[in-house]
Enzyme design. Structure first.
Site, PDB file in Angstrom:
ATOM      1  N   ASP A  96       0.857  -1.293  -0.071  1.00  0.00           N
ATOM      2  CA  ASP A  96       0.052   0.018  -0.092  1.00  0.00           C
ATOM      3  C   ASP A  96       0.959   1.336  -0.022  1.00  0.00           C
ATOM      4  O   ASP A  96       1.795   1.444   0.818  1.00  0.00           O
ATOM      5  CB  ASP A  96      -0.851  -0.016   1.495  1.00  0.00           C
ATOM      6  CG  ASP A  96      -1.952   0.868   1.262  1.00  0.00           C
ATOM      7  OD1 ASP A  96      -2.537   1.397   0.222  1.00  0.00           O
ATOM      8  OD2 ASP A  96      -2.281   1.277   2.438  1.00  0.00           O
ATOM      9  N   HIS A 192      -7.647   9.899   3.834  1.00  0.00           N
ATOM     10  CA  HIS A 192      -7.345   8.903   4.770  1.00  0.00           C
ATOM     11  C   HIS A 192      -7.557   9.254   6.367  1.00  0.00           C
ATOM     12  O   HIS A 192      -7.783  10.430   6.527  1.00  0.00           O
ATOM     13  CB  HIS A 192      -5.729   8.805   4.859  1.00  0.00           C
ATOM     14  CG  HIS A 192      -5.367   8.025   3.606  1.00  0.00           C
ATOM     15  ND1 HIS A 192      -4.688   8.678   2.474  1.00  0.00           N
ATOM     16  CD2 HIS A 192      -5.502   6.938   3.211  1.00  0.00           C
ATOM     17  CE1 HIS A 192      -4.620   7.875   1.440  1.00  0.00           C
ATOM     18  NE2 HIS A 192      -4.728   6.788   1.759  1.00  0.00           N
ATOM     19  N   ALA A 230     -11.438   4.746   2.405  1.00  0.00           N
ATOM     20  CA  ALA A 230     -12.766   4.378   2.407  1.00  0.00           C
ATOM     21  C   ALA A 230     -13.470   3.763   3.763  1.00  0.00           C
ATOM     22  O   ALA A 230     -14.442   3.113   3.351  1.00  0.00           O
ATOM     23  CB  ALA A 230     -13.067   3.480   1.229  1.00  0.00           C
ATOM     24  N   ILE A 272      -9.472  -0.211   3.404  1.00  0.00           N
ATOM     25  CA  ILE A 272      -9.974   0.060   4.576  1.00  0.00           C
ATOM     26  C   ILE A 272      -8.916  -0.095   5.751  1.00  0.00           C
ATOM     27  O   ILE A 272      -8.629  -1.412   5.710  1.00  0.00           O
ATOM     28  CB  ILE A 272     -11.148  -0.968   4.823  1.00  0.00           C
ATOM     29  CG1 ILE A 272     -12.305  -0.688   3.963  1.00  0.00           C
ATOM     30  CG2 ILE A 272     -11.626  -0.766   6.299  1.00  0.00           C
ATOM     31  CD1 ILE A 272     -13.439  -1.563   3.776  1.00  0.00           C
TER      32      ILE A 272
HETATM   33  P1  13P Z   1      -8.818   4.760   5.585  1.00  0.00           P
HETATM   34  O1  13P Z   1      -8.003   5.739   6.358  1.00  0.00           O
HETATM   35  O2  13P Z   1     -10.313   5.333   5.374  1.00  0.00           O
HETATM   36  O3  13P Z   1      -9.140   3.317   6.317  1.00  0.00           O
HETATM   37  O4  13P Z   1      -8.064   4.519   4.190  1.00  0.00           O
HETATM   38  C1  13P Z   1      -7.090   3.669   4.358  1.00  0.00           C
HETATM   39  C2  13P Z   1      -6.460   3.664   2.876  1.00  0.00           C
HETATM   40  O5  13P Z   1      -6.883   4.186   1.924  1.00  0.00           O
HETATM   41  C3  13P Z   1      -5.132   2.482   2.794  1.00  0.00           C
HETATM   42  O6  13P Z   1      -4.474   3.028   1.618  1.00  0.00           O
HETATM   43  O1  G3H Z   2      -3.055   4.711   3.362  1.00  0.00           O
HETATM   44  C1  G3H Z   2      -2.463   4.489   4.739  1.00  0.00           C
HETATM   45  C2  G3H Z   2      -2.859   3.545   5.333  1.00  0.00           C
HETATM   46  O2  G3H Z   2      -3.975   3.575   6.448  1.00  0.00           O
HETATM   47  C3  G3H Z   2      -1.521   2.945   6.141  1.00  0.00           C
HETATM   48  O3  G3H Z   2      -1.397   3.885   6.987  1.00  0.00           O
HETATM   49  O4  G3H Z   2       1.246   4.178   6.911  1.00  0.00           O
HETATM   50  O5  G3H Z   2       0.171   4.505   9.293  1.00  0.00           O
HETATM   51  O6  G3H Z   2       0.434   2.281   8.302  1.00  0.00           O
HETATM   52  P1  G3H Z   2       0.258   3.729   7.766  1.00  0.00           P
HETATM   53 ZN    ZN Z   3      -4.654   4.919   0.943  1.00  0.00          ZN
END
Ligand code: 13P
Ligand code: G3H
Ligand code: ZN
Length: 326
Positions: A96, A192, A230, A272
């Site tokens: 991610d 986010h 989301a 999510i």
């Molecule tokens: P949320 O913060 O809305 O859960 O989004 C998560 C996300 O986009 C991770 O890439």
């Molecule tokens: O988009 C971000 C995700 O919610 C991951 O968050 O970088 O704090 O692990 P993080």
């Molecule tokens: Zn994201």
């Protein structure tokens, strides 16, 4: 097993077939972030029990937290656990928000079946060049790549046309063609975290920009779209956190009906993370407040895990429509 491993050796799947089926079936694949054992157990349990395909995803921060080698074995364990449960759901391990070619390469080499290269903050041509470079490497191993156009609003940003961070539909065709990406993350009003909209007294959450999504679909018909940010920020969990000593005033997310609408469109992947964090925090706070003498992490993390299974099942069945599709 050496340091370099192909995702197929771990029993993982890439997203190509998942997205093709989701597009045809009018639902979205859930992409749940995980950082620890209990989150991953809950994701696999809920997705196996609802027969939902799933993307388990790790951020750069999660990778630093959990250790990259540990994560690979956890993903292997996740596949084995699902199979032991008698479930054959496809499981994709996804990076991610990858922020460099090197990070994407390292994930691909260590068994990820999908990576995101997030060049959305870069000037357009630099985003194209970086994304193209990751695609060229990833496709040699049949690993899928998610790119991003448009920047998700932060809580401090006004979600308005003046500060247009929304995806520009006129760029998507060129971006997809030049980069060769397999899916595209877009910005249509989500953000986010747990504070997605600043609402004044009596105001309700503004609708997502479905007009932009429709224009994107018109320009790249049948192309898989990804929705970040989301989480719905379920108010029951926010209330529980506040009840048991937390302070999360004004936390608000994307209403479920809007996510259902997105899932029935070209949006094939819905990210999510925050909702899972909220469940865990709420249940741990509640458990410890109600059992002040308890010091066995299995007790309070077990309570959190149980509730997380419930939430994920609800999302798969009632929001994303992915239940029964594996
Ligand atoms: P949320 O913060 O809305 O859960 O989004 C998560 C996300 O986009 C991770 O890439
Ligand atoms: O988009 C971000 C995700 O919610 C991951 O968050 O970088 O704090 O692990 P993080
Ligand atoms: Zn994201």
């Amino acid at each position: 097993m050496g340091n370099t491993v192909h995702f197929s050796e771990l029993g993982l799947a890439n997203t190509r077939e998942m997205f093709a089926k989701a597009m045809a079936g009018g639902y979205a694949i859930p992409a749940y972030n995980f950082n620890n054992l209990e989150q991953l157990q809950a994701i696999i349990t809920a997705c196996a029990e609802t027969a939902s395909p799933v993307i388990i995803q790790v951020s750069k921060g999660a990778r630093d937290y959990a250790n990259q080698t540990m994560l690979r074995y956890m993903a292997m364990g996740a596949v084995a656990m699902a199979r032991e449960m008698g479930s054959n759901i496809p499981i994709c391990l996804h990076l991610d928000h990858g922020d460099s070619f090197e990070l994407c390469q390292s994930c691909i080499d260590s068994g990820f079946s999908s990576v995101m290269i997030d060049g959305s903050h870069l000037p357009y041509e630099e985003n194209v060049a970086l994304t193209r470079r990751v695609v060229e490497y990833a496709h040699r191993f049949d690993v899928c790549v998610e790119g991003e156009l448009g920047v998700l609003a932060g809580i401090e940003d006004e979600v308005s046309a003046e500060h247009s961070t929304y995806t520009r539909p006129e760029e998507v065709e060129d971006f997809v063609k030049k980069t060769g990406v397999d899916s595209l993350a877009i910005s249509i009003g989500t953000s986010h975290g747990a504070y997605k909209f600043k609402l004044k007294e009596g105001e309700s959450v503004p609708p997502l920009r479905f007009d932009i999504l429709e224009e994107i679909e018109r320009r790249i018909p049948g192309f898989p779209i990804v929705l970040h940010g989301a989480s719905s920020v379920v108010q029951d969990y926010v209330a529980l956190i506040n009840q048991y000593g937390g302070r999360m005033d004004g936390a608000v997310g994307v209403p479920e009906d809007q996510l259902r609408r997105a899932a029935s469109s070209a949006v094939c992947k819905i990210n999510i993370d925050s909702d899972g964090r909220l469940v865990v925090t709420a249940k741990v706070r509640e458990y410890l407040a109600q059992h002040p003498g308890e010091f066995d992490p299995r007790k309070y993390l077990g309570a959190a895990r149980k509730e997380l299974v419930k939430l994920i099942k609800h999302k798969n069945i009632n929001v994303l429509g992915s239940a029964g599709r594996a």
